[in-house]
Enzyme design. Structure first.
Site, PDB file in Angstrom:
ATOM      1  N   CYS A 111       1.609  -8.777 -14.171  1.00  0.00           N
ATOM      2  CA  CYS A 111       2.952  -8.480 -13.652  1.00  0.00           C
ATOM      3  C   CYS A 111       3.843  -9.708 -13.520  1.00  0.00           C
ATOM      4  O   CYS A 111       5.024  -9.578 -13.195  1.00  0.00           O
ATOM      5  CB  CYS A 111       2.834  -7.756 -12.323  1.00  0.00           C
ATOM      6  SG  CYS A 111       1.734  -6.347 -12.442  1.00  0.00           S
ATOM      7  N   HIS A 253       9.361  -7.865  -9.449  1.00  0.00           N
ATOM      8  CA  HIS A 253       8.432  -6.937 -10.087  1.00  0.00           C
ATOM      9  C   HIS A 253       8.341  -5.682  -9.221  1.00  0.00           C
ATOM     10  O   HIS A 253       8.187  -5.762  -7.995  1.00  0.00           O
ATOM     11  CB  HIS A 253       7.061  -7.597 -10.241  1.00  0.00           C
ATOM     12  CG  HIS A 253       5.976  -6.623 -10.532  1.00  0.00           C
ATOM     13  ND1 HIS A 253       6.081  -5.686 -11.550  1.00  0.00           N
ATOM     14  CD2 HIS A 253       4.773  -6.404  -9.933  1.00  0.00           C
ATOM     15  CE1 HIS A 253       4.992  -4.956 -11.556  1.00  0.00           C
ATOM     16  NE2 HIS A 253       4.189  -5.356 -10.599  1.00  0.00           N
ATOM     17  N   ASN A 283       4.727   1.327 -11.185  1.00  0.00           N
ATOM     18  CA  ASN A 283       4.518  -0.085 -11.533  1.00  0.00           C
ATOM     19  C   ASN A 283       4.221  -0.169 -13.027  1.00  0.00           C
ATOM     20  O   ASN A 283       3.184   0.311 -13.480  1.00  0.00           O
ATOM     21  CB  ASN A 283       3.344  -0.606 -10.692  1.00  0.00           C
ATOM     22  CG  ASN A 283       2.955  -2.032 -11.015  1.00  0.00           C
ATOM     23  OD1 ASN A 283       3.359  -2.582 -12.031  1.00  0.00           O
ATOM     24  ND2 ASN A 283       2.152  -2.617 -10.151  1.00  0.00           N
TER      25      ASN A 283
HETATM   26  N1  ACO Z   1      -3.524   9.391  -0.954  1.00  0.00           N
HETATM   27  C1  ACO Z   1      -3.933   9.654   0.295  1.00  0.00           C
HETATM   28  N2  ACO Z   1      -4.678   8.800   1.024  1.00  0.00           N
HETATM   29  C2  ACO Z   1      -5.005   7.638   0.448  1.00  0.00           C
HETATM   30  C3  ACO Z   1      -4.619   7.283  -0.858  1.00  0.00           C
HETATM   31  C4  ACO Z   1      -3.852   8.227  -1.567  1.00  0.00           C
HETATM   32  N3  ACO Z   1      -3.430   8.005  -2.826  1.00  0.00           N
HETATM   33  N4  ACO Z   1      -5.096   6.070  -1.162  1.00  0.00           N
HETATM   34  C5  ACO Z   1      -5.759   5.648  -0.071  1.00  0.00           C
HETATM   35  N5  ACO Z   1      -5.718   6.597   0.893  1.00  0.00           N
HETATM   36  C6  ACO Z   1      -6.285   6.556   2.235  1.00  0.00           C
HETATM   37  C7  ACO Z   1      -7.438   5.600   2.333  1.00  0.00           C
HETATM   38  O1  ACO Z   1      -8.663   6.219   1.988  1.00  0.00           O
HETATM   39  C8  ACO Z   1      -7.394   5.239   3.805  1.00  0.00           C
HETATM   40  O2  ACO Z   1      -7.977   6.280   4.542  1.00  0.00           O
HETATM   41  P1  ACO Z   1      -8.909   5.956   5.846  1.00  0.00           P
HETATM   42  O3  ACO Z   1      -7.982   5.281   6.806  1.00  0.00           O
HETATM   43  O4  ACO Z   1      -9.355   7.306   6.264  1.00  0.00           O
HETATM   44  O5  ACO Z   1      -9.979   5.065   5.326  1.00  0.00           O
HETATM   45  C9  ACO Z   1      -5.913   5.228   4.135  1.00  0.00           C
HETATM   46  O6  ACO Z   1      -5.286   6.057   3.122  1.00  0.00           O
HETATM   47  C10 ACO Z   1      -5.278   3.858   4.089  1.00  0.00           C
HETATM   48  O7  ACO Z   1      -5.704   3.207   2.887  1.00  0.00           O
HETATM   49  P2  ACO Z   1      -5.184   1.791   2.482  1.00  0.00           P
HETATM   50  O8  ACO Z   1      -5.881   1.351   1.260  1.00  0.00           O
HETATM   51  O9  ACO Z   1      -5.226   0.910   3.688  1.00  0.00           O
HETATM   52  O10 ACO Z   1      -3.663   2.147   2.147  1.00  0.00           O
HETATM   53  P3  ACO Z   1      -2.458   1.167   1.997  1.00  0.00           P
HETATM   54  O11 ACO Z   1      -1.448   1.429   3.010  1.00  0.00           O
HETATM   55  O12 ACO Z   1      -2.926  -0.246   1.805  1.00  0.00           O
HETATM   56  O13 ACO Z   1      -1.842   1.677   0.616  1.00  0.00           O
HETATM   57  C11 ACO Z   1      -1.729   0.924  -1.639  1.00  0.00           C
HETATM   58  C12 ACO Z   1      -2.593   1.573  -0.575  1.00  0.00           C
HETATM   59  C13 ACO Z   1      -0.534   1.831  -1.863  1.00  0.00           C
HETATM   60  C14 ACO Z   1      -2.548   0.786  -2.907  1.00  0.00           C
HETATM   61  C15 ACO Z   1      -1.244  -0.454  -1.122  1.00  0.00           C
HETATM   62  O14 ACO Z   1      -2.344  -1.208  -0.663  1.00  0.00           O
HETATM   63  C16 ACO Z   1      -0.526  -1.229  -2.170  1.00  0.00           C
HETATM   64  O15 ACO Z   1       0.514  -0.839  -2.648  1.00  0.00           O
HETATM   65  N6  ACO Z   1      -1.031  -2.429  -2.506  1.00  0.00           N
HETATM   66  C17 ACO Z   1      -0.409  -3.277  -3.500  1.00  0.00           C
HETATM   67  C18 ACO Z   1      -0.854  -2.808  -4.826  1.00  0.00           C
HETATM   68  C19 ACO Z   1      -0.038  -3.381  -5.943  1.00  0.00           C
HETATM   69  O16 ACO Z   1       1.145  -3.542  -5.844  1.00  0.00           O
HETATM   70  N7  ACO Z   1      -0.754  -3.639  -7.009  1.00  0.00           N
HETATM   71  C20 ACO Z   1      -0.160  -4.013  -8.211  1.00  0.00           C
HETATM   72  C21 ACO Z   1      -0.171  -5.460  -8.412  1.00  0.00           C
HETATM   73  S1  ACO Z   1       0.670  -5.796  -9.831  1.00  0.00           S
HETATM   74  C22 ACO Z   1      -0.409  -5.986 -11.161  1.00  0.00           C
HETATM   75  O17 ACO Z   1      -0.819  -7.068 -11.441  1.00  0.00           O
HETATM   76  C23 ACO Z   1      -0.801  -4.766 -11.970  1.00  0.00           C
END
Ligand code: ACO
Length: 328
Positions: A111, A253, A283
């Site tokens: 990214c 990004h 993304n």
């Molecule tokens: N739907 C419903 N529930 C979900 C989902 C989903 N899609 N995904 C995770 N959960 C649940 C988890 O199991 C967890 O449940 P629990 O509390 O019972 O264990 C809860 O939701 C919270 O999970 P987290 O992983 O803490 O959720 P978070 O708020 O961190 O959101 C996300 C996850 C959206 C992936 C976030 O961490 C994020 O956006 N991170 C950055 C990712 C990113 O931008 N990556 C790209 C980088 S660029 C590149 O190089 C490709």
């Protein structure tokens, strides 16, 4: 001397999957995805490839720049998801465009790729090596997505964006870029399983090995982004002896709305200076910045003389910021 952007183009597949479509594949909901990411829908290839999307975006950028394929000296394609390993995607684009005077190569930095492609091309142009460059970010991330993993499949989409650069006697803004391979484990993809644009339902059935898909520690990537992006933006401003007030737009990004909002907050800048289109595309890795740049260009939001801070961050880990002055 620097490389000024004199034209932009983009392409996104017409087929889209909204959050309700994703909720048919994994346990999630439109409400959860929108609240945690800001994404509403994403465009997914149906017969298109990374190369075909790159070519389409490139043609639109050349048209916008009023530059002919013969004038291009350098073609750079930033991608982590090319449908070809050899020859490189940039040579495939050259062939399709008939840009036979160009030197062509690919760049892989996830990214941060488009920022690095711009920096690379601008350095070549500033050094007097080339006069005209075509830089492209193109990704078919649906081929690298595990459609059974709700932690990742909600995030990504496919598309391509391109920009034409010309060498001009203008200020060269020094970029700032960083890498930290020690933290690379946060976002990996060990090999590729090409789904060839099959619908996600079919792709979900054809899973063979998790190593074929992106695996991510979402929270680690999130924390990294909200800390490092404001830092690198401040570094870029300092390096160029500029202040935040001089920046008209921050084109980040497009990974997650919460990341963009957190960066704006940390910089104490109004969110209006941070355009977003991730709700429409998800993304798209190295394609996200040029797709957004093209949208802003075509809707007349970018005015001559405006200063734009582009910032990318992602797998590697890699991150960086670069300033451009708009000339089109
Ligand atoms: N739907 C419903 N529930 C979900 C989902 C989903 N899609 N995904 C995770 N959960 C649940 C988890 O199991 C967890 O449940 P629990 O509390 O019972 O264990 C809860 O939701 C919270 O999970 P987290 O992983 O803490 O959720 P978070 O708020 O961190 O959101 C996300 C996850 C959206 C992936 C976030 O961490 C994020 O956006 N991170 C950055 C990712 C990113 O931008 N990556 C790209 C980088 S660029 C590149 O190089 C490709």
């Amino acid at each position: 001397m620097t490389g000024i952007i004199c034209g932009t183009g983009s392409y996104a597949p017409s087929y889209t999957m909204d959050n309700n479509d994703i909720a048919k594949l994994v346990e999630t909901s439109d409400e959860w995805i929108q609240e945690r990411t800001g994404v509403v829908r994403r465009h997914i290839i149906q017969g298109e490839t990374t190369v075909s999307m790159a070519c389409e975006a490139a043609k639109r950028a050349l048209d916008n720049a009023e530059v002919t394929p013969e004038e291009i000296d350098l073609i750079l394609v930033s991608t982590i998801s090319s449908n070809v390993i050899l020859p490189c995607a940039a040579c495939e684009v050259q062939k399709e465009l008939g840009a036979m005077n160009a030197t062509c190569f690919d760049l892989s930095a996830a990214c941060t790729g488009f920022v690095l492609a711009y920096n690379t091309a601008a350095a070549y142009l500033a050094g007097g090596i080339y006069k005209t460059a075509l830089i492209i970010g193109s990704e078919s991330l649906s081929n690298l997505t595990n459609w059974k993993d709700r932690g990742t499949c909600i995030l990504f989409g496919d598309g391509a964006g391109a920009a034409v650069l010309k060498a001009e006697d203008q200020k060269f803004y020094l970029p700032v870029t960083h890498s930290d391979g020690l933290k690379g484990v946060a976002l990996t993809c060990k090999s590729r399983h090409d789904c060839n644009g099959l619908t996600s339902e079919i792709a979900a059935e054809s899973l063979v090995d998790e190593a074929h898909f992106m695996q991510m520690d979402g929270q680690a990537v999130f924390k990294f982004a909200v800390k490092k992006v404001p830092e690198v933006i401040r570094e870029a401003l300092k390096r160029n002896k500029m202040t935040q007030e001089e920046i008209d737009w921050y084109i980040l990004h497009q990974a997650n709305r919460r990341i963009v909002e957190a960066v704006a907050k940390r910089l104490e800048e109004p969110i209006e200076k941070f355009p977003m289109n991730l709700q429409e595309y998800g993304n798209t890795s190295s394609a996200s910045i040029p797709i957004l740049l093209d949208e802003m260009n075509r809707t007349g939001k970018l005015k001559a003389g405006q200063k734009i801070m582009m910032a990318g961050f992602g797998a590697g880990l890699t991150w960086g910021a670069t300033i451009i002055e708009w000339h089109s």
